[in-house]
Design a protein around this motif. Structure first.
Motif, PDB file in Angstrom:
ATOM      1  N   GLU A 161      25.534 -29.293  28.187  1.00 30.09           N
ATOM      2  CA  GLU A 161      24.708 -30.650  27.969  1.00 30.09           C
ATOM      3  C   GLU A 161      23.605 -30.109  26.676  1.00 30.09           C
ATOM      4  OE1 GLU A 161      22.469 -32.595  31.061  1.00 30.09           O
ATOM      5  OE2 GLU A 161      21.558 -33.564  29.528  1.00 30.09           O
ATOM      6  N   ALA A 162      23.121 -29.040  26.595  1.00 26.36           N
ATOM      7  CA  ALA A 162      22.238 -28.569  25.780  1.00 26.36           C
ATOM      8  C   ALA A 162      22.898 -28.456  24.525  1.00 26.36           C
ATOM      9  CB  ALA A 162      21.540 -27.301  26.050  1.00 26.36           C
ATOM     10  N   THR A 163      24.123 -27.929  24.253  1.00 25.50           N
ATOM     11  CA  THR A 163      24.958 -27.533  23.165  1.00 25.50           C
ATOM     12  C   THR A 163      25.448 -29.180  22.675  1.00 25.50           C
ATOM     13  OG1 THR A 163      26.870 -27.055  24.117  1.00 25.50           O
ATOM     14  CG2 THR A 163      25.257 -25.172  23.246  1.00 25.50           C
ATOM     15  N   SER A 164      25.817 -29.840  23.349  1.00 21.91           N
ATOM     16  CA  SER A 164      26.418 -31.107  22.911  1.00 21.91           C
ATOM     17  C   SER A 164      25.234 -31.966  22.450  1.00 21.91           C
ATOM     18  CB  SER A 164      27.153 -32.134  24.043  1.00 21.91           C
ATOM     19  OG  SER A 164      26.193 -32.466  24.831  1.00 21.91           O
ATOM     20  N   LYS A 165      23.975 -31.569  22.371  1.00 22.10           N
ATOM     21  CA  LYS A 165      22.975 -32.561  22.004  1.00 22.10           C
ATOM     22  C   LYS A 165      22.462 -31.702  20.826  1.00 22.10           C
ATOM     23  CE  LYS A 165      22.090 -35.084  26.272  1.00 22.10           C
ATOM     24  NZ  LYS A 165      21.060 -35.390  27.348  1.00 22.10           N
ATOM     25  N   GLY A 166      22.950 -30.429  20.485  1.00 23.78           N
ATOM     26  CA  GLY A 166      22.672 -29.909  19.233  1.00 23.78           C
ATOM     27  C   GLY A 166      21.439 -28.776  19.530  1.00 23.78           C
ATOM     28  N   HIS A 167      21.396 -28.288  20.818  1.00 26.68           N
ATOM     29  CA  HIS A 167      20.484 -27.260  21.023  1.00 26.68           C
ATOM     30  C   HIS A 167      20.955 -25.975  21.409  1.00 26.68           C
ATOM     31  CE1 HIS A 167      17.250 -30.500  21.691  1.00 26.68           C
ATOM     32  NE2 HIS A 167      17.960 -31.247  22.524  1.00 26.68           N
ATOM     33  N   GLY A 168      20.177 -24.966  21.512  1.00 29.84           N
ATOM     34  CA  GLY A 168      20.669 -23.583  21.376  1.00 29.84           C
ATOM     35  C   GLY A 168      20.624 -23.047  22.750  1.00 29.84           C
ATOM     36  N   GLU A 169      19.740 -23.738  23.792  1.00 25.98           N
ATOM     37  CA  GLU A 169      19.739 -23.112  25.094  1.00 25.98           C
ATOM     38  C   GLU A 169      19.218 -24.349  25.908  1.00 25.98           C
ATOM     39  OE1 GLU A 169      20.488 -21.843  27.746  1.00 25.98           O
ATOM     40  OE2 GLU A 169      19.948 -19.999  27.990  1.00 25.98           O
ATOM     41  N   CYS A 170      19.485 -24.497  27.282  1.00 31.65           N
ATOM     42  CA  CYS A 170      18.836 -25.204  28.179  1.00 31.65           C
ATOM     43  C   CYS A 170      18.091 -24.582  29.081  1.00 31.65           C
ATOM     44  CB  CYS A 170      19.902 -25.875  29.063  1.00 31.65           C
ATOM     45  SG  CYS A 170      19.122 -26.781  30.431  1.00 31.65           S
ATOM     46  N   ILE A 171      16.485 -24.849  29.080  1.00 33.55           N
ATOM     47  CA  ILE A 171      15.505 -24.391  29.770  1.00 33.55           C
ATOM     48  C   ILE A 171      15.283 -25.229  31.026  1.00 33.55           C
ATOM     49  CG2 ILE A 171      13.415 -23.756  29.760  1.00 33.55           C
ATOM     50  CD1 ILE A 171      14.988 -21.780  28.135  1.00 33.55           C
ATOM     51  N   PHE A 172      15.254 -24.336  32.249  1.00 31.14           N
ATOM     52  CA  PHE A 172      15.040 -24.997  33.390  1.00 31.14           C
ATOM     53  C   PHE A 172      13.607 -25.347  33.815  1.00 31.14           C
ATOM     54  CE2 PHE A 172      19.430 -23.180  34.108  1.00 31.14           C
ATOM     55  CZ  PHE A 172      20.014 -24.187  34.228  1.00 31.14           C
ATOM     56  N   ILE A 173      13.273 -26.523  34.452  1.00 35.67           N
ATOM     57  CA  ILE A 173      11.899 -26.742  35.025  1.00 35.67           C
ATOM     58  C   ILE A 173      12.172 -26.865  36.657  1.00 35.67           C
ATOM     59  CG2 ILE A 173      10.000 -28.107  35.154  1.00 35.67           C
ATOM     60  CD1 ILE A 173      10.543 -29.013  31.956  1.00 35.67           C
ATOM     61  N   ARG A 174      11.425 -26.151  37.260  1.00 37.78           N
ATOM     62  CA  ARG A 174      11.577 -26.385  38.748  1.00 37.78           C
ATOM     63  C   ARG A 174       9.874 -26.795  39.237  1.00 37.78           C
ATOM     64  NH1 ARG A 174      15.356 -23.729  43.208  1.00 37.78           N
ATOM     65  NH2 ARG A 174      16.393 -22.930  41.331  1.00 37.78           N
ATOM     66  N   ASP A 175       9.941 -27.756  39.967  1.00 33.61           N
ATOM     67  CA  ASP A 175       8.628 -28.218  40.615  1.00 33.61           C
ATOM     68  C   ASP A 175       7.443 -28.312  39.567  1.00 33.61           C
ATOM     69  OD1 ASP A 175       9.647 -28.553  42.958  1.00 33.61           O
ATOM     70  OD2 ASP A 175       9.422 -26.416  43.449  1.00 33.61           O
ATOM     71  N   GLY A 176       7.843 -28.881  37.952  1.00 32.55           N
ATOM     72  CA  GLY A 176       6.925 -28.821  37.331  1.00 32.55           C
ATOM     73  C   GLY A 176       6.672 -27.562  36.334  1.00 32.55           C
ATOM     74  N   TYR A 177       7.334 -26.125  36.918  1.00 33.68           N
ATOM     75  CA  TYR A 177       7.263 -24.794  36.391  1.00 33.68           C
ATOM     76  C   TYR A 177       8.506 -24.366  35.448  1.00 33.68           C
ATOM     77  CZ  TYR A 177       2.722 -24.468  38.687  1.00 33.68           C
ATOM     78  OH  TYR A 177       1.588 -24.437  39.051  1.00 33.68           O
ATOM     79  N   ILE A 178       8.153 -23.874  34.231  1.00 34.13           N
ATOM     80  CA  ILE A 178       9.418 -23.288  33.604  1.00 34.13           C
ATOM     81  C   ILE A 178       9.978 -22.236  34.249  1.00 34.13           C
ATOM     82  CG2 ILE A 178      10.194 -22.881  31.066  1.00 34.13           C
ATOM     83  CD1 ILE A 178       8.750 -25.363  31.349  1.00 34.13           C
ATOM     84  N   THR A 179      11.371 -22.093  34.568  1.00 32.21           N
ATOM     85  CA  THR A 179      11.817 -20.756  35.064  1.00 32.21           C
ATOM     86  C   THR A 179      12.459 -20.120  34.291  1.00 32.21           C
ATOM     87  OG1 THR A 179      13.765 -21.958  35.947  1.00 32.21           O
ATOM     88  CG2 THR A 179      11.966 -21.934  37.441  1.00 32.21           C
ATOM     89  N   GLU A 180      13.494 -20.356  33.611  1.00 29.78           N
ATOM     90  CA  GLU A 180      14.364 -19.458  32.641  1.00 29.78           C
ATOM     91  C   GLU A 180      15.592 -20.404  32.081  1.00 29.78           C
ATOM     92  OE1 GLU A 180      16.696 -16.484  34.345  1.00 29.78           O
ATOM     93  OE2 GLU A 180      17.196 -17.810  36.189  1.00 29.78           O
ATOM     94  N   GLY A 181      16.246 -19.783  31.329  1.00 26.95           N
ATOM     95  CA  GLY A 181      17.481 -20.573  30.455  1.00 26.95           C
ATOM     96  C   GLY A 181      18.462 -20.578  31.437  1.00 26.95           C
ATOM     97  N   SER A 182      19.748 -21.218  30.876  1.00 28.32           N
ATOM     98  CA  SER A 182      20.992 -21.135  31.569  1.00 28.32           C
ATOM     99  C   SER A 182      21.458 -19.971  31.545  1.00 28.32           C
ATOM    100  CB  SER A 182      21.858 -22.142  30.805  1.00 28.32           C
ATOM    101  OG  SER A 182      22.483 -21.876  29.760  1.00 28.32           O
ATOM    102  N   HIS A 183      21.288 -18.976  30.449  1.00 29.66           N
ATOM    103  CA  HIS A 183      21.722 -17.686  30.653  1.00 29.66           C
ATOM    104  C   HIS A 183      20.783 -16.666  29.775  1.00 29.66           C
ATOM    105  CE1 HIS A 183      23.322 -19.491  26.988  1.00 29.66           C
ATOM    106  NE2 HIS A 183      23.623 -18.422  26.420  1.00 29.66           N
ATOM    107  N   SER A 184      19.399 -16.856  30.070  1.00 27.82           N
ATOM    108  CA  SER A 184      18.399 -16.236  29.376  1.00 27.82           C
ATOM    109  C   SER A 184      16.945 -16.433  30.051  1.00 27.82           C
ATOM    110  CB  SER A 184      18.094 -16.751  27.719  1.00 27.82           C
ATOM    111  OG  SER A 184      17.878 -18.193  27.933  1.00 27.82           O
ATOM    112  N   ASN A 185      16.145 -15.321  29.809  1.00 23.60           N
ATOM    113  CA  ASN A 185      14.725 -15.825  30.493  1.00 23.60           C
ATOM    114  C   ASN A 185      14.026 -16.380  29.224  1.00 23.60           C
ATOM    115  OD1 ASN A 185      15.534 -12.647  32.124  1.00 23.60           O
ATOM    116  ND2 ASN A 185      14.648 -14.420  33.229  1.00 23.60           N
TER     117      ASN A 185
END
Ligand code: PDD
Length: 285
Positions: A161-185
């Motif tokens: 989804e991230a790359t199809s929208k032109g981004h270099g990574e997807c970063i996850f948010i859990r309960d308001g806090y940033i955790t990590e990326g789809s394949h990165s910290n």
């Protein structure tokens, strides 16, 4: 040229590998993996990757008796494929093995299925020296992201989804806090302090993450392993992602919103320099 891979204790041409449809990796994604980088002559932090592989196996109660030989297998894959002078990623996975499909683990346990390959690659950081934008999205993954499991569908869906929208990574948010990326910290600079999510069940303990923290300490940069809340994002002056292939890659925008001046910041550049010193130190170990 024939690619030589490792499969169940043997080095053999890739086309000679066949995996049973009853393999629990195939049926349940019941397995773990590791990715280690060869810098045209030496492995970077092999001990870190090796001990993380063993930990992932322990957490899933997969007993691979030859786990101690992982560094030698990785080295053989480089040698047998004539890749010594190239940048290479070695991929290795261990699944629970072949057994009739049941939700219980097979008892007695079966021999795990092991598969590894080495391939020269173009580092993910290539062409991204000026930074990437990232897509921020709800963390749709399970609660044991500390295990390097081969069950990566939430990661691949989110990255797609991230790359199809032109981004270099997807970063996850859990309960308001940033955790990590789809394949990165991910790291942030807020008020001159380097912040990243602490080790927990919500992130993978990245080898590059650990070495980035070391790189910060070299220059006396203050590090806080404390999760960043999305409400703090407007105070971020620099950000970057870390992984084996991307090393330290600057992040210059969250969704479409630029971070700071919209270009890689001075702390990021200093950390990249220190990180490369750490990488080089492995050439002589
Ligand atoms: N991924 N977090 C997740 C979810 C990852 O998949 C990875 C690495 C990392 C960074 O770990 P390391 O610094 O040890 O590479 C963090 C690898 C590269 C992959 O899946 O190919």
């Amino acid at each position: 040229m024939v690619e030589t891979v490792f499969f169940n204790g043997e080095f053999l041409p890739k086309e000679n590998v066949s995996v049973s449809p009853d393999d629990r990796g195939f049926l349940f994604a019941d397995g773990v993996y590791e990715v280690v980088r060869w810098y045209s002559g030496f492995f970077f932090n092999m001990e870190g990757h090796h001990s993380r592989l063993k930990r992932s196996l322990r957490e899933l109660k997969i007993k691979w008796d030859e786990a101690d030989s992982f560094p030698e297998i990785a080295g053989e894959l480089i040698r047998l494929n004539f890749l010594e002078k190239k940048p290479v990623l070695v991929y290795f996975q261990v699944t629970r093995g072949v057994a009739p499909r049941t939700h219980t683990f097979p008892s007695p346990s079966v021999k795990p299925t092991t598969y590894g390959f080495a391939r020269s690659f173009i580092p993910e950081s290539t062409g991204k020296e000026n930074g990437i934008s990232v897509l921020l999205k709800n963390d749709i993954r399970w609660g044991r992201c500390d295990i390097k499991s081969i069950a990566l569908l939430p990661n691949t869906m989110s990255f797609e989804e991230a790359t199809s929208k032109g981004h270099g990574e997807c970063i996850f948010i859990r309960d308001g806090y940033i955790t990590e990326g789809s394949h990165s910290n991910i790291f942030f600079v807020i008020d001159g302090i380097l912040r990243t999510h602490p080790e927990s069940e919500y992130i993978l303990s990245g080898i590059t993450r650990k070495n980035t923290i070391k790189a910060a300490k070299i220059s006396g940069i203050k590090v806080e392993e404390k999760a960043v809340h999305e409400s703090e994002l407007n105070r971020v002056s620099e950000a970057f992602i870390t992984n084996t292939s991307a090393e330290i890659t600057p992040v210059i925008a969250f969704n479409e919103i630029p971070i700071g001046a919209g270009r890689p910041g001075p702390l990021t550049e200093l950390l990249q320099k220190n990180f490369h010193e750490i990488v080089k130190s492995y050439a002589y170990k």
